[in-house]
Design an enzyme around this catalytic site. Structure first.
Site, mmCIF file in Angstrom:
data_model
loop_
_atom_site.group_PDB
_atom_site.id
_atom_site.type_symbol
_atom_site.label_atom_id
_atom_site.label_comp_id
_atom_site.label_asym_id
_atom_site.label_seq_id
_atom_site.Cartn_x
_atom_site.Cartn_y
_atom_site.Cartn_z
ATOM 1 N N TYR A 69 0.844 -1.216 0.000
ATOM 2 C CA TYR A 69 0.000 0.000 0.000
ATOM 3 C C TYR A 69 0.872 1.256 0.000
ATOM 4 O O TYR A 69 0.674 2.186 -0.792
ATOM 5 C CB TYR A 69 -0.917 -0.010 1.235
ATOM 6 C CG TYR A 69 -1.537 1.338 1.558
ATOM 7 C CD1 TYR A 69 -2.555 1.866 0.767
ATOM 8 C CD2 TYR A 69 -1.100 2.089 2.655
ATOM 9 C CE1 TYR A 69 -3.119 3.106 1.055
ATOM 10 C CE2 TYR A 69 -1.659 3.324 2.956
ATOM 11 C CZ TYR A 69 -2.669 3.829 2.153
ATOM 12 O OH TYR A 69 -3.219 5.049 2.440
HETATM 13 P P1 NAD Z 1 -12.260 5.598 1.879
HETATM 14 O O1 NAD Z 1 -12.101 4.195 1.394
HETATM 15 O O2 NAD Z 1 -13.301 5.860 2.901
HETATM 16 O O3 NAD Z 1 -12.505 6.565 0.618
HETATM 17 C C1 NAD Z 1 -11.891 6.345 -0.639
HETATM 18 C C2 NAD Z 1 -12.976 6.429 -1.722
HETATM 19 O O4 NAD Z 1 -12.325 6.304 -2.996
HETATM 20 C C3 NAD Z 1 -14.011 5.292 -1.643
HETATM 21 O O5 NAD Z 1 -15.317 5.821 -1.488
HETATM 22 C C4 NAD Z 1 -13.848 4.538 -2.957
HETATM 23 O O6 NAD Z 1 -15.049 4.045 -3.502
HETATM 24 C C5 NAD Z 1 -13.226 5.604 -3.854
HETATM 25 N N1 NAD Z 1 -12.469 5.009 -4.969
HETATM 26 C C6 NAD Z 1 -11.472 4.097 -4.907
HETATM 27 N N2 NAD Z 1 -11.043 3.779 -6.141
HETATM 28 C C7 NAD Z 1 -11.791 4.523 -7.006
HETATM 29 C C8 NAD Z 1 -11.836 4.624 -8.428
HETATM 30 N N3 NAD Z 1 -11.015 3.894 -9.203
HETATM 31 N N4 NAD Z 1 -12.717 5.476 -8.986
HETATM 32 C C9 NAD Z 1 -13.583 6.197 -8.211
HETATM 33 N N5 NAD Z 1 -13.605 6.121 -6.869
HETATM 34 C C10 NAD Z 1 -12.709 5.296 -6.271
HETATM 35 O O7 NAD Z 1 -10.802 6.056 2.405
HETATM 36 P P2 NAD Z 1 -10.394 7.291 3.338
HETATM 37 O O8 NAD Z 1 -9.989 6.769 4.652
HETATM 38 O O9 NAD Z 1 -11.417 8.373 3.235
HETATM 39 O O10 NAD Z 1 -9.053 7.752 2.583
HETATM 40 C C11 NAD Z 1 -9.113 8.708 1.515
HETATM 41 C C12 NAD Z 1 -7.721 8.868 0.925
HETATM 42 O O11 NAD Z 1 -6.805 9.295 1.919
HETATM 43 C C13 NAD Z 1 -7.136 7.578 0.322
HETATM 44 O O12 NAD Z 1 -6.421 7.929 -0.837
HETATM 45 C C14 NAD Z 1 -6.186 7.096 1.411
HETATM 46 O O13 NAD Z 1 -5.124 6.333 0.867
HETATM 47 C C15 NAD Z 1 -5.703 8.404 1.996
HETATM 48 N N6 NAD Z 1 -5.290 8.326 3.395
HETATM 49 C C16 NAD Z 1 -6.206 8.042 4.365
HETATM 50 C C17 NAD Z 1 -5.798 8.014 5.698
HETATM 51 C C18 NAD Z 1 -6.752 7.716 6.829
HETATM 52 O O14 NAD Z 1 -6.303 7.697 7.979
HETATM 53 N N7 NAD Z 1 -8.054 7.503 6.564
HETATM 54 C C19 NAD Z 1 -4.467 8.296 6.029
HETATM 55 C C20 NAD Z 1 -3.557 8.538 4.993
HETATM 56 C C21 NAD Z 1 -3.984 8.590 3.685
HETATM 57 C C1 UGA Z 2 -4.188 4.348 8.553
HETATM 58 C C2 UGA Z 2 -5.082 4.177 7.319
HETATM 59 O O1 UGA Z 2 -5.817 2.959 7.438
HETATM 60 C C3 UGA Z 2 -4.254 4.131 6.050
HETATM 61 O O2 UGA Z 2 -5.111 4.124 4.938
HETATM 62 C C4 UGA Z 2 -3.371 5.357 6.037
HETATM 63 O O3 UGA Z 2 -2.601 5.436 4.904
HETATM 64 C C5 UGA Z 2 -2.492 5.396 7.267
HETATM 65 O O4 UGA Z 2 -3.341 5.459 8.413
HETATM 66 C C6 UGA Z 2 -1.597 6.601 7.303
HETATM 67 O O5 UGA Z 2 -1.428 7.219 8.347
HETATM 68 O O6 UGA Z 2 -1.011 6.908 6.275
HETATM 69 P P1 UGA Z 2 -2.976 2.668 10.154
HETATM 70 O O7 UGA Z 2 -2.024 3.589 10.828
HETATM 71 O O8 UGA Z 2 -2.588 1.253 9.960
HETATM 72 O O9 UGA Z 2 -3.389 3.173 8.698
HETATM 73 O O10 UGA Z 2 -4.340 2.855 10.971
HETATM 74 P P2 UGA Z 2 -5.335 1.784 11.568
HETATM 75 O O11 UGA Z 2 -5.883 0.958 10.466
HETATM 76 O O12 UGA Z 2 -6.278 2.509 12.442
HETATM 77 O O13 UGA Z 2 -4.353 0.872 12.474
HETATM 78 C C7 UGA Z 2 -3.600 1.440 13.548
HETATM 79 C C8 UGA Z 2 -2.947 0.322 14.342
HETATM 80 O O14 UGA Z 2 -3.996 -0.466 14.933
HETATM 81 C C9 UGA Z 2 -2.095 -0.647 13.507
HETATM 82 O O15 UGA Z 2 -0.939 -0.974 14.236
HETATM 83 C C10 UGA Z 2 -2.990 -1.878 13.376
HETATM 84 O O16 UGA Z 2 -2.272 -3.093 13.278
HETATM 85 C C11 UGA Z 2 -3.778 -1.828 14.667
HETATM 86 N N1 UGA Z 2 -5.099 -2.510 14.567
HETATM 87 C C12 UGA Z 2 -5.970 -2.161 13.594
HETATM 88 C C13 UGA Z 2 -5.427 -3.483 15.489
HETATM 89 O O17 UGA Z 2 -4.631 -3.807 16.392
HETATM 90 N N2 UGA Z 2 -6.648 -4.086 15.398
HETATM 91 C C14 UGA Z 2 -7.554 -3.764 14.438
HETATM 92 O O18 UGA Z 2 -8.661 -4.342 14.410
HETATM 93 C C15 UGA Z 2 -7.214 -2.772 13.502
#
Ligand code: NAD
Ligand code: UGA
Length: 333
Positions: A161
């Site tokens: 990822y």
């Molecule tokens: P999310 O899955 O809730 O939202 C992503 C959306 O993108 C989904 O609704 C999905 O249907 C849409 N999508 C995916 N592929 C697509 C395509 N080919 N065409 C049209 N739509 C498409 O995820 P999120 O948590 O809201 O994350 C949003 C973005 O931020 C992502 O790019 C993710 O990698 C990035 N990000 C999220 C976090 C986090 O903590 N949530 C942290 C770092 C980066």
């Molecule tokens: C999150 C988002 O899911 C990613 O899409 C994003 O890119 C990333 O943040 C980011 O900061 O860039 P992550 O930090 O793995 O990734 O966040 P969580 O999915 O909330 O996990 C946090 C920690 O909790 C990890 O160590 C994971 O192993 C742990 N975890 C998660 C558990 O122990 N149990 C669970 O059921 C889920």
């Protein structure tokens, strides 16, 4: 947006496109933009008419004038017509999540995070959109010594990822570095965003759901891993600023300033709910790093941004939203 009002003066693009608007961060961003007066076209392949998560995420937005949702896959749809007169494109569509990226789904990560991004960037430049803000990730840093990650650190992505997110941001930056490219790119490296509507695979959602329902919580590892948790409204405020502030292309950390271990998150969930979560410890998962921590200097300097919501208050708002959903649907989402 959730109940915490944005703390920054909100200057918004007049007309904006938000990809991934049916998702967690995208739906909050689109809502904040519309509420601040922007006209927003949202595009996502999830159809709110058939996908319950998309419907729930878009429920408040779809009632607002100035907002239109288009259900389309960025891998094959015509993107340019969506961009007419756009002052900014926020590219949040993608496949998130570290752990599932090792499996057969990797091709979907490559497709949505890299190939679709190439199509978006191509369309944005051809349509002369002046700014693209793209969602990158703290995961591009990989393992750290525990000290804060600075944007100039050498990326060491530790999961498939993370490799796709690094490719995504660099792809956008390489387009923008081309001679005569009309688009400047700001890649935001978000650090673990949480709050209402957070994806159900994420830890904070699962811990709060366990606290509310009495279901057990699976903990991958000993719980001492730390994240720089970022509240959704803070993430949205940084994202909007990134679209409007005059700056050269580059990357910026968006980290919440709430460094906490998973055990601390569990303790907050316990105290908010008055219930002791039953924890089942499992092996650590591949690709998870021990610590993420943002150096916030560049975000402060360039965006004038700093996080406002601490982990306790943010988790309280997140829990209230989950409790309301549980009451509305008879289950924790
Ligand atoms: P999310 O899955 O809730 O939202 C992503 C959306 O993108 C989904 O609704 C999905 O249907 C849409 N999508 C995916 N592929 C697509 C395509 N080919 N065409 C049209 N739509 C498409 O995820 P999120 O948590 O809201 O994350 C949003 C973005 O931020 C992502 O790019 C993710 O990698 C990035 N990000 C999220 C976090 C986090 O903590 N949530 C942290 C770092 C980066
Ligand atoms: C999150 C988002 O899911 C990613 O899409 C994003 O890119 C990333 O943040 C980011 O900061 O860039 P992550 O930090 O793995 O990734 O966040 P969580 O999915 O909330 O996990 C946090 C920690 O909790 C990890 O160590 C994971 O192993 C742990 N975890 C998660 C558990 O122990 N149990 C669970 O059921 C889920």
């Amino acid at each position: 947006m959730s109940q915490h009002a944005s703390h920054m003066t909100t200057t918004v693009p007049r007309r904006a496109v938000v990809t991934g608007d049916a998702g967690f961060i995208g739906s909050h961003l689109a809502q904040a933009l519309v509420q601040a007066g922007a006209v927003v076209v949202g595009v996502d392949r999830r159809d709110p008419a058939t996908d319950p998560t998309a419907a729930a995420n878009l429920a408040a937005l779809q009632r607002l004038p100035g907002y239109m949702h288009v259900t389309a896959d960025l891998l094959n749809c015509a993107i340019e017509p969506l961009l007419v007169d756009a002052n900014a494109v926020f590219h949040l569509a993608g496949i998130p999540g570290v752990r599932p990226s090792w499996g057969p789904k990797f091709s979907e990560y490559v497709a949505s995070n890299v190939l679709a991004t190439h199509r978006v960037m191509d369309a944005v430049t051809r349509m002369g959109v002046p700014r693209l803000v793209v969602a990158s990730s703290s995961s591009v840093y990989g393992p750290t010594e525990g000290g804060p990650s600075v944007e100039t650190d050498r990326p060491q992505p530790a999961s498939p990822y993370a490799v796709t997110k690094l490719a995504e941001e660099q792809l956008c930056l390489s387009h923008s570095a081309q001679a005569h490219c009309p688009t400047s790119v700001v890649a935001l490296r978000y650090f673990t965003v949480y709050g209402p509507r957070q994806r159900p695979d994420m830890f904070t959602h699962r811990a709060l759901t366990a606290a509310l329902t009495g279901q057990s919580l699976r903990l991958y590892g000993d719980g001492h891993q730390r994240r720089d948790f970022t509240y959704i409204d803070d993430a949205v405020a940084a994202t909007i600023a990134a679209a409007t502030i005059p700056t050269a292309s580059g990357v910026i950390n968006v980290g919440g300033g709430s460094s906490a271990s998973l055990l601390e998150v569990i303790n907050i969930a316990n105290s908010l709910s008055g219930r002791e979560i039953q924890v089942h410890q499992e092996n650590p998962r591949s690709g998870d790093v021990l610590t993420t921590r943002a150096d916030p200097g560049r975000a402060h300097e360039v965006l004038g941004w700093q996080p406002q919501v601490d982990l306790h208050n943010g988790m309280q708002a997140h829990m209230q939203a989950l409790a309301a959903e549980t009451a509305a649907y008879g289950r924790a989402a």
